[in-house]
Design an enzyme around this catalytic site. Sequence first.
Site, PDB file in Angstrom:
ATOM      1  N   GLY A  52       0.830  -1.203   0.000  1.00 41.29           N
ATOM      2  CA  GLY A  52       0.000   0.000   0.000  1.00 41.29           C
ATOM      3  C   GLY A  52       0.864   1.253   0.000  1.00 41.29           C
ATOM      4  CB  THR A 117       1.151 -11.911   4.100  1.00 43.20           C
ATOM      5  OG1 THR A 117       2.463 -11.419   4.345  1.00 43.20           O
ATOM      6  CG2 THR A 117       0.176 -10.738   4.064  1.00 43.20           C
ATOM      7  CE1 TYR A 166      -3.330 -13.784  -3.687  1.00 44.10           C
ATOM      8  CE2 TYR A 166      -4.405 -14.658  -5.644  1.00 44.10           C
ATOM      9  CZ  TYR A 166      -4.376 -13.767  -4.586  1.00 44.10           C
ATOM     10  OH  TYR A 166      -5.403 -12.862  -4.420  1.00 44.10           O
ATOM     11  NE  ARG A 234      -7.058 -14.184 -16.010  1.00 43.16           N
ATOM     12  CZ  ARG A 234      -6.705 -15.259 -16.686  1.00 43.16           C
ATOM     13  NH1 ARG A 234      -7.546 -15.791 -17.572  1.00 43.16           N
ATOM     14  NH2 ARG A 234      -5.524 -15.819 -16.501  1.00 43.16           N
TER      15      ARG A 234
END
Length: 341
Positions: A52, A117, A166, A234
């Site tokens: 961020g 994370t 992921y 997508r």
Amino acid sequence: MMSRYEELRKELPAQPKVWLITGVAGFIGSNLLETLLKLDQKVVGLDNFATGHQRNLDEVRSLVSEKQWSNFKFIQGDIRNLDDCNNACAGVDYVLHQAALGSVPRSINDPITSNATNIDGFLNMLIAARDAKVQSFTYAASSSTYGDHPGLPKVEDTIGKPLSPYAVTKYVNELYADVFSRCYGFSTIGLRYFNVFGRRQDPNGAYAAVIPKWTSSMIQGDDVYINGDGETSRDFCYIENTVQANLLAATAGLDARNQVYNIAVGGRTSLNQLFFALRDGLAENGVSYHREPVYRDFREGDVRHSLADISKAAKLLGYAPKYDVSAGVALAMPWYIMFLK
């Protein structure tokens, strides 16, 4: 007739709640912050600035009133630290958990940090939110969970094997959330995001998403690289649709909780089509790009096609995406031009 989301936007300012946004300085988090502050809500934000940016918070501040900004409390902390999570959850009504390390390639290059994370951090947040007795816990799940299952459109209860570390982390999030609802009676909703794009999505860095990355290349007059033949497709979802889904999920009735939902528009766009849509969007804003795309090898861990069935979210959450790809590109382009020039 007003949509459920329009009704909610009318209701919220009359009864302000306390919302926690993790990953508040990121792309999706900062857009949630902007919307909630404009609706006169109180917001706690948690971020460690791993991906961020302070500039996202500064931009939100410039878009809301001073009074609205005073309803925001920022905590610089890390979801991998349980104390930070407990601190952030204190006195909160609704959690919108967006903090994660995104990107399939990043997870392939560094699976340990992605795991720490996205799994350890997620578990910390579940525990902190449960102990703080929050009313609901809405979290960012992912369409990557569909893995190698070839069926289209993607339906929530049919998934394949994960294609990347992921994808494993995001599936484990769903499993933990489900177990917390069964073991502790704790309300969760997972939103399986499909290719979200829009203002404040970072165009820089090795793991930038395709729309900001290509837009940046076009503005700078660089080559645009397409992995594969360009027919990979997508279901691109403009950020405002994603914000809508989060607010609807957080305030959803009991019958809609403890489930996962596809969040997209329910339409497929190929990478070749996207290339021309972005080029046209820039042209409409006075930026011309005359190069053809450069094709290269298909990328490891990527799925070939993605398309969401959004009927479950429509039925149980009242989700009604307002922006298709072309509308989203038209809204996002002026921001990218301002940011990148």
